[in-house]
Design a protein around this motif. Sequence first.
Motif, PDB file in Angstrom:
ATOM      1  N   LYS A  23     -79.694  -6.730  47.343  1.00 36.95           N
ATOM      2  CA  LYS A  23     -78.399  -7.194  46.850  1.00 36.95           C
ATOM      3  C   LYS A  23     -78.285  -8.712  46.980  1.00 36.95           C
ATOM      4  O   LYS A  23     -77.877  -9.395  46.040  1.00 36.95           O
ATOM      5  CB  LYS A  23     -77.281  -6.506  47.625  1.00 36.95           C
ATOM      6  CG  LYS A  23     -75.893  -6.984  47.263  1.00 36.95           C
ATOM      7  CD  LYS A  23     -74.805  -6.190  47.948  1.00 36.95           C
ATOM      8  CE  LYS A  23     -74.963  -6.130  49.425  1.00 36.95           C
ATOM      9  NZ  LYS A  23     -73.845  -5.424  50.086  1.00 36.95           N
ATOM     10  N   TYR A  35     -73.509 -14.652  49.123  1.00 40.77           N
ATOM     11  CA  TYR A  35     -72.935 -13.361  48.761  1.00 40.77           C
ATOM     12  C   TYR A  35     -72.823 -12.455  49.976  1.00 40.77           C
ATOM     13  O   TYR A  35     -73.135 -11.292  49.932  1.00 40.77           O
ATOM     14  CB  TYR A  35     -73.814 -12.714  47.683  1.00 40.77           C
ATOM     15  CG  TYR A  35     -73.157 -11.579  46.942  1.00 40.77           C
ATOM     16  CD1 TYR A  35     -72.193 -11.832  45.986  1.00 40.77           C
ATOM     17  CD2 TYR A  35     -73.510 -10.262  47.192  1.00 40.77           C
ATOM     18  CE1 TYR A  35     -71.597 -10.799  45.293  1.00 40.77           C
ATOM     19  CE2 TYR A  35     -72.920  -9.225  46.503  1.00 40.77           C
ATOM     20  CZ  TYR A  35     -71.960  -9.498  45.558  1.00 40.77           C
ATOM     21  OH  TYR A  35     -71.364  -8.473  44.868  1.00 40.77           O
ATOM     22  N   GLY A  40     -63.719 -11.163  48.414  1.00 40.67           N
ATOM     23  CA  GLY A  40     -62.487 -10.980  47.664  1.00 40.67           C
ATOM     24  C   GLY A  40     -62.249 -12.030  46.602  1.00 40.67           C
ATOM     25  O   GLY A  40     -61.487 -11.810  45.666  1.00 40.67           O
ATOM     26  N   ASP A  41     -62.897 -13.169  46.724  1.00 41.06           N
ATOM     27  CA  ASP A  41     -62.714 -14.233  45.736  1.00 41.06           C
ATOM     28  C   ASP A  41     -63.767 -14.193  44.630  1.00 41.06           C
ATOM     29  O   ASP A  41     -63.742 -15.017  43.727  1.00 41.06           O
ATOM     30  CB  ASP A  41     -62.723 -15.602  46.411  1.00 41.06           C
ATOM     31  CG  ASP A  41     -63.986 -15.856  47.225  1.00 41.06           C
ATOM     32  OD1 ASP A  41     -64.708 -14.879  47.503  1.00 41.06           O
ATOM     33  OD2 ASP A  41     -64.233 -17.016  47.580  1.00 41.06           O
ATOM     34  N   VAL A  42     -64.676 -13.204  44.681  1.00 46.86           N
ATOM     35  CA  VAL A  42     -65.710 -13.055  43.650  1.00 46.86           C
ATOM     36  C   VAL A  42     -65.168 -12.107  42.579  1.00 46.86           C
ATOM     37  O   VAL A  42     -64.759 -10.991  42.892  1.00 46.86           O
ATOM     38  CB  VAL A  42     -67.015 -12.491  44.254  1.00 46.86           C
ATOM     39  CG1 VAL A  42     -68.067 -12.272  43.177  1.00 46.86           C
ATOM     40  CG2 VAL A  42     -67.547 -13.424  45.328  1.00 46.86           C
ATOM     41  N   PRO A  43     -65.139 -12.538  41.322  1.00 44.28           N
ATOM     42  CA  PRO A  43     -64.622 -11.667  40.262  1.00 44.28           C
ATOM     43  C   PRO A  43     -65.426 -10.372  40.139  1.00 44.28           C
ATOM     44  O   PRO A  43     -66.634 -10.337  40.384  1.00 44.28           O
ATOM     45  CB  PRO A  43     -64.798 -12.504  38.987  1.00 44.28           C
ATOM     46  CG  PRO A  43     -64.960 -13.902  39.452  1.00 44.28           C
ATOM     47  CD  PRO A  43     -65.555 -13.838  40.822  1.00 44.28           C
ATOM     48  N   SER A  44     -64.736  -9.306  39.750  1.00 44.84           N
ATOM     49  CA  SER A  44     -65.402  -8.006  39.639  1.00 44.84           C
ATOM     50  C   SER A  44     -66.517  -8.030  38.606  1.00 44.84           C
ATOM     51  O   SER A  44     -67.487  -7.287  38.720  1.00 44.84           O
ATOM     52  CB  SER A  44     -64.394  -6.914  39.296  1.00 44.84           C
ATOM     53  OG  SER A  44     -63.761  -7.183  38.072  1.00 44.84           O
ATOM     54  N   ARG A  45     -66.406  -8.897  37.618  1.00 43.07           N
ATOM     55  CA  ARG A  45     -67.476  -9.008  36.622  1.00 43.07           C
ATOM     56  C   ARG A  45     -68.788  -9.447  37.269  1.00 43.07           C
ATOM     57  O   ARG A  45     -69.860  -8.953  36.936  1.00 43.07           O
ATOM     58  CB  ARG A  45     -67.052  -9.986  35.533  1.00 43.07           C
ATOM     59  CG  ARG A  45     -68.078 -10.146  34.453  1.00 43.07           C
ATOM     60  CD  ARG A  45     -67.590 -11.082  33.372  1.00 43.07           C
ATOM     61  NE  ARG A  45     -68.581 -11.178  32.326  1.00 43.07           N
ATOM     62  CZ  ARG A  45     -68.320 -11.070  31.044  1.00 43.07           C
ATOM     63  NH1 ARG A  45     -67.096 -10.863  30.643  1.00 43.07           N
ATOM     64  NH2 ARG A  45     -69.267 -11.185  30.167  1.00 43.07           N
ATOM     65  N   ASN A  47     -69.529  -9.080  40.559  1.00 40.62           N
ATOM     66  CA  ASN A  47     -69.979  -7.992  41.429  1.00 40.62           C
ATOM     67  C   ASN A  47     -70.678  -6.916  40.608  1.00 40.62           C
ATOM     68  O   ASN A  47     -71.688  -6.367  41.032  1.00 40.62           O
ATOM     69  CB  ASN A  47     -68.799  -7.384  42.191  1.00 40.62           C
ATOM     70  CG  ASN A  47     -68.372  -8.233  43.352  1.00 40.62           C
ATOM     71  OD1 ASN A  47     -69.193  -8.804  44.045  1.00 40.62           O
ATOM     72  ND2 ASN A  47     -67.071  -8.327  43.562  1.00 40.62           N
ATOM     73  N   GLY A  48     -70.153  -6.616  39.430  1.00 37.61           N
ATOM     74  CA  GLY A  48     -70.787  -5.640  38.553  1.00 37.61           C
ATOM     75  C   GLY A  48     -72.136  -6.112  38.067  1.00 37.61           C
ATOM     76  O   GLY A  48     -73.071  -5.319  37.916  1.00 37.61           O
TER      77      GLY A  48
END
Length: 83
Positions: A23, A35, A40-45, A47-48
């Motif tokens: 990861k 990483y 919480g400040d990392v956009p879900s896009r 993370n995906g």
Amino acid sequence: MATGQRTNQLVVPQARQALDQLKYETAAEIGLPNYQGYLGDVPSRLNGAVGGNMVRKMIQAYESSAAGGGGTLGGGTTGGGGR
């Protein structure tokens, strides 16, 4: 992610460290060098994108090992997104 928040059960619990390393390497490859810890400040896009690239690497390693290439998850380069 904090250890107390993990709800998924690994089939092989000893693989946790290898998956975490994969990861972090994948995140660094797509431009997220720090990483770890609070995300919480990392956009879900993003993370995906990390998760999707991890799956791509795992599939590539399996295909390589099934074909007799002996692929590993830790290193090497990935192919250019043809899936």
